[in-house]
Design a protein around this motif. Structure first.
Motif, short mmCIF file in Angstrom:
data_model
loop_
_atom_site.label_atom_id
_atom_site.label_comp_id
_atom_site.label_asym_id
_atom_site.label_seq_id
_atom_site.Cartn_x
_atom_site.Cartn_y
_atom_site.Cartn_z
N ARG A 206 0.80 -1.21 0.00
CA ARG A 206 0.00 0.00 0.00
C ARG A 206 0.84 1.27 0.00
O ARG A 206 0.37 2.33 -0.40
N GLY A 207 2.10 1.13 0.45
CA GLY A 207 2.99 2.29 0.47
C GLY A 207 3.21 2.91 -0.90
O GLY A 207 3.63 4.06 -1.00
N LYS A 209 0.95 3.76 -2.89
CA LYS A 209 -0.12 4.77 -3.02
C LYS A 209 -1.11 4.55 -4.16
O LYS A 209 -2.25 5.01 -4.09
N HIS A 245 -1.11 -11.80 -5.35
CA HIS A 245 -1.19 -11.64 -3.89
C HIS A 245 -0.47 -12.80 -3.18
O HIS A 245 -0.78 -13.95 -3.38
N GLN A 248 -0.50 -15.53 3.66
CA GLN A 248 -1.21 -16.64 4.26
C GLN A 248 -2.43 -17.06 3.44
O GLN A 248 -2.73 -18.24 3.35
N ILE A 263 5.70 -2.28 1.98
CA ILE A 263 4.86 -3.32 2.60
C ILE A 263 5.23 -3.35 4.09
O ILE A 263 6.41 -3.37 4.43
N SER A 264 4.21 -3.37 4.95
CA SER A 264 4.50 -3.28 6.38
C SER A 264 5.11 -4.57 6.94
O SER A 264 5.86 -4.55 7.90
N ASP A 285 9.08 3.62 7.48
CA ASP A 285 8.87 3.49 8.92
C ASP A 285 9.88 2.52 9.53
O ASP A 285 9.81 1.32 9.28
N ALA A 288 8.52 -0.65 11.05
CA ALA A 288 7.75 -1.62 10.25
C ALA A 288 8.21 -3.03 10.61
O ALA A 288 9.41 -3.32 10.63
N ASP A 301 12.00 6.97 2.03
CA ASP A 301 10.84 7.17 1.17
C ASP A 301 11.04 6.43 -0.15
O ASP A 301 11.98 6.71 -0.90
N TRP B 41 -14.28 -18.26 4.20
CA TRP B 41 -14.51 -17.14 3.29
C TRP B 41 -14.94 -17.58 1.91
O TRP B 41 -15.70 -16.90 1.24
C1 LIG Z 1 -6.97 -13.60 8.22
C2 LIG Z 1 -6.11 -12.62 7.49
C3 LIG Z 1 -5.39 -13.07 6.38
C4 LIG Z 1 -4.56 -12.18 5.68
N1 LIG Z 1 -3.84 -12.65 4.62
C5 LIG Z 1 -2.96 -11.81 4.01
C6 LIG Z 1 -2.13 -12.26 2.94
O1 LIG Z 1 -2.22 -13.41 2.50
N2 LIG Z 1 -1.27 -11.40 2.39
C7 LIG Z 1 -1.14 -10.10 2.82
O2 LIG Z 1 -0.30 -9.36 2.26
N3 LIG Z 1 -1.93 -9.64 3.79
C8 LIG Z 1 -2.83 -10.45 4.40
N4 LIG Z 1 -3.62 -9.96 5.39
C9 LIG Z 1 -3.58 -8.50 5.66
C10 LIG Z 1 -2.42 -8.10 6.55
O3 LIG Z 1 -2.78 -8.24 7.90
C11 LIG Z 1 -2.02 -6.63 6.28
O4 LIG Z 1 -3.14 -5.81 6.49
C12 LIG Z 1 -1.47 -6.37 4.89
O5 LIG Z 1 -0.45 -7.30 4.58
C13 LIG Z 1 -0.94 -4.97 4.81
O6 LIG Z 1 -0.57 -4.64 3.49
P1 LIG Z 1 0.51 -3.53 3.20
O7 LIG Z 1 1.75 -3.84 3.95
O8 LIG Z 1 0.60 -3.37 1.73
O9 LIG Z 1 -0.20 -2.22 3.74
P2 LIG Z 1 0.05 -1.37 5.07
O10 LIG Z 1 -0.03 -2.19 6.26
O11 LIG Z 1 -0.82 -0.17 4.94
O12 LIG Z 1 1.56 -0.93 4.96
C14 LIG Z 1 2.08 0.00 4.03
C15 LIG Z 1 3.53 0.21 4.40
O13 LIG Z 1 4.11 1.09 3.47
C16 LIG Z 1 4.96 1.99 4.16
N5 LIG Z 1 5.03 3.25 3.38
C17 LIG Z 1 4.03 4.15 3.16
N6 LIG Z 1 4.48 5.15 2.38
C18 LIG Z 1 5.78 4.88 2.10
C19 LIG Z 1 6.78 5.57 1.35
N7 LIG Z 1 6.52 6.71 0.72
N8 LIG Z 1 8.00 5.02 1.30
C20 LIG Z 1 8.29 3.85 1.94
N9 LIG Z 1 7.37 3.17 2.66
C21 LIG Z 1 6.13 3.68 2.74
C22 LIG Z 1 4.32 2.19 5.51
O14 LIG Z 1 5.30 2.56 6.47
C23 LIG Z 1 3.74 0.80 5.79
O15 LIG Z 1 4.66 -0.01 6.51
C24 LIG Z 1 -4.46 -10.83 6.09
C25 LIG Z 1 -5.19 -10.39 7.19
C26 LIG Z 1 -6.02 -11.27 7.89
C27 LIG Z 1 -6.77 -10.77 9.08
#
Ligand SMILES: Cc1cc2nc3c(=O)[nH]c(=O)nc-3n(C[C@H](O)[C@H](O)[C@H](O)COP(=O)(O)OP(=O)(O)OC[C@H]3O[C@@H](n4cnc5c(N)ncnc54)[C@H](O)[C@@H]3O)c2cc1C
Ligand SMILES: Nc1ncnc2c1ncn2[C@@H]1O[C@H](COP(=O)(O)O)[C@@H](O)[C@H]1O
Lengths: 320, 247
Positions: A206-207, A209, A245, A248, A263-264, A285, A288, A301, B41
């Motif tokens: 999600r980072g 955007k 994707h 898990q 990715i967090s 972050d 993270a 960034d 799901w």
């Molecule tokens: C039962 C269950 C199953 C799940 N299964 C999966 C799965 O299979 N796969 C999966 O991925 N998730 C899964 N999830 C979701 C998971 O818990 C997280 O919500 C998800 O992985 C978060 O995605 P993300 O890291 O892209 O987004 P976020 O958590 O929003 O993280 C975005 C990251 O980007 C960083 N960032 C933002 N802007 C910038 C920048 N400009 N430069 C550098 N860094 C930046 C932030 O610091 C943050 O760490 C599951 C959740 C549940 C409850």
């Protein structure tokens, strides 16, 4: 005797099946026997070169009937090959066809099955195979208690070393039932590196955007001949297709390099990637969670860091 | 139409993975249990959607496990489904689980059997194929779309690098993954209704042991991250090339 089933896609043997062939030869060596291979359907692959993977003989069924995949038809064909060759251990690679065939074959042959093996068997006290459990967070040592055994090897888990050798080819004509499944269409992206087989994976979260910034992922991927992946929310909002994707509830992968951008590193994401050999994390972050699982990282960034990384890789690869 | 949905219990996705008894048992202390996400799901919700489209549809749930599984079975019943059958056995050998499910399936005469793609604890993905073989039914694994017209089924399934669309007649076994349906949460009516829905407990059929788990092992801890300054990203590229040798 060890029999490895080699799975094909468009007449080519999948890379993961070649890993399985080398693994089968490894098992054969341990058990002082030989490894033979089975291939179903017409092939473009030069079968005698399977000798380079330690295979002595290939049972080749070239019938067109076997081009369309049906687990019932394939199971019958493999069962006949097992009977004909007298194989005691059957090896497959953990891909989409094996996932449908191996369980059926286990019932048919009364053979204990291990899905997702990551190492050669330990035969010091019975026959024990290490496999992935808890979505990459642990391993189990599974004892196979039946005479016949089926091992489904995890992709990217066994290192292939080629040897000299030529495999002999023996035509094989299984008698199979008519398929109850009709394949209506198949839609495959060609030319792209397959995520499940890739040795390098570049992944975005999600980072980033929005989808308009994905060139930061795809440019690096094409420079490195890598596959692309993403976190679940990214696929959920439709920035990327669901087949990318990982985690898990997505695909579990184990490339040599997993490069995570924005990715967090949530525990559910890590579950799909924590078997990668080297993990690189780019995140602004410092807290993270992904940094705890990473080998290399940059706290910064991504919109500033990634263009510089891409430029440095271009320079390394000598592309203007 | 009669549908059987195979429901398994797994530790919550955030559960800490540890082992007891000299690494032979999963440490359950403090663990929250959930319905395996693929089963809940995708498999269960798609079955419920089929019932919504054709109210004459009957949905049964099956679980192989001890009485500690009743809580997640009730939750599944709250989402939907008419009755549940629990086979009273704490089994980990896939052959055992599949044999128990096939026994229930034979007795119930189902047209369609749904499983999840895999359990997130044992990650076998083998129950569906085994059940299909025991029942001599076709099996389609990793379904991402499922439609039904009369007794003709059209299934889109994931293959490496794409999708394939298959057509087949009922009865069959399908393993379900992302795409099949959207996750739901049970509503109040469902939760109230679940209390009075039948949860039948059945004793297991005798089976041979095909496999057993002799021990668990945790992966070695990571050495720790090597951080490169954001001012010199090219240093990261050099390290990956020269030290890690990944490209
Ligand atoms: C039962 C269950 C199953 C799940 N299964 C999966 C799965 O299979 N796969 C999966 O991925 N998730 C899964 N999830 C979701 C998971 O818990 C997280 O919500 C998800 O992985 C978060 O995605 P993300 O890291 O892209 O987004 P976020 O958590 O929003 O993280 C975005 C990251 O980007 C960083 N960032 C933002 N802007 C910038 C920048 N400009 N430069 C550098 N860094 C930046 C932030 O610091 C943050 O760490 C599951 C959740 C549940 C409850
Ligand atoms: N104990 C069980 N009881 C009922 N169904 C199960 C059980 N274990 C696994 N399943 C079903 O089989 C699928 C695949 O499980 P597995 O082969 O263990 O990865 C799961 O998603 C469930 O639908």
């Amino acid at each position: 005797m060890i029999l490895v089933f080699l799975d094909q896609a468009d007449g080519e043997i999948k890379k993961s099946s070649l890993e399985a062939a080398a693994y089968a030869a490894g098992v054969a060596k341990m058990m002082n026997t030989t490894a033979e291979a089975l291939i179903l359907g017409p092939t473009k692959f030069n079968l005698s070169t399977l000798g380079n993977y330690g295979i002595t003989k290939v049972h080749a069924a070239s019938s067109e009937v076997l081009t369309a995949f049906d687990s019932q038809v394939y199971t019958t064909a493999i069962q006949q090959a097992v009977e004909k060759s007298g194989a005691e251990i059957i090896i497959l690679s953990n891909n989409s066809s094996a996932k449908a065939i191996a369980p059926r074959l286990s019932i048919r042959l009364k053979a204990g099955l291990v899905m997702g093996a990551v190492a050669l068997p330990d035969t010091s006290n019975g026959f024990i195979i290490k496999k992935n459990v808890f979505s990459g967070k642990a391993f189990a040592h599974v004892k196979v208690e039946t005479t016949k055994k089926i091992i489904v090897l995890e992709q990217n888990a066994f290192h292939v070393t080629k040897t000299e050798g030529t495999a002999s080819i023996e035509p094989f004509e299984p008698t199979v039932p008519a398929s109850k499944i009709k394949v209506l269409s198949s839609n495959k992206t060609t030319g792209e590196v397959l995520l499940s087989e890739a040795s390098i994976v570049i992944s975005g979260g999600r980072g980033l955007k929005g989808p308009e910034n994905w060139h930061l992922v795809t440019d690096l991927a094409s420079l490195l001949g890598a596959a692309t992946a993403c976190s679940r929310p990214v696929a959920d909002v439709g920035w990327r297709p669901h087949k990318e994707h990982v985690g898990q509830t997505g695909l579990a992968i184990a490339p040599n390099l997993y490069f995570a951008i924005g990715i967090s590193g949530a525990i559910q994401h890590l579950a799909g990637v924590n078997r990668s050999k080297v993990i690189v994390v780019i995140n602004k972050d410092p807290e993270a969670p992904f940094f705890k699982a990473a080998d290399y990282g940059i706290v910064g960034d991504l919109f500033e860091v990634m263009p510089k990384i891409i430029a440095a890789v271009k320079k390394l690869k000598d592309v203007a | 139409m009669k549908i059987l949905v195979c429901i398994s219990k797994t530790p919550d996705t955030t559960a800490k993975i540890a082992f007891d008894d000299n690494n032979t048992k999963f440490a359950t202390a403090g663990v929250q249990w959930i319905i395996n996400p693929y089963d809940e799901w995708y498999a269960l919700v798609r079955a419920i959607e089929l019932k919504e489209a054709d109210p004459s549809t009957v949905i049964h749930l099956v679980n192989v496990g001890g009485s500690e599984n009743d809580a997640i079975i009730r939750k599944a019943l709250a989402l939907g489904g008419d009755e549940a059958i629990r086979i009273n056995k704490d089994a980990t050998d896939p052959f055992d689980i599949a044999t128990q499910i096939a026994t229930v399936a034979k007795a119930g005469g189902y047209d369609l059997i749904f499983t999840g793609k895999e359990t997130i604890d044992y990650n076998n993905g083998s129950i569906g194929g085994m059940v299909a073989e025991l029942l001599d039914m076709p099996y389609i694994a990793h379904a991402i779309k499922f439609t039904l017209q009369g007794t003709t089924v059209t299934v889109e399934r994931e293959i490496e690098g794409g999708e394939e669309t298959d057509e087949c007649q009922l009865p069959l076994v399908v393993s379900c993954q992302q795409g099949m349906a959207e996750a739901r949460i049970p509503n109040m009516k469902g939760i109230m209704g679940a209390r009075t829905k039948p949860l039948k407990v059945q004793e297991p059929a005798p089976v041979d042991t095909y496999t057993s788990i002799s021990a668990f092992e945790l992966p070695p801890a990571k050495a720790g991250v090597k951080l490169v300054s954001a001012d010199t990203p090219e240093e990261l590229v050099r390290l990956l090339h020269e030290e890690a040798r990944v490209f």
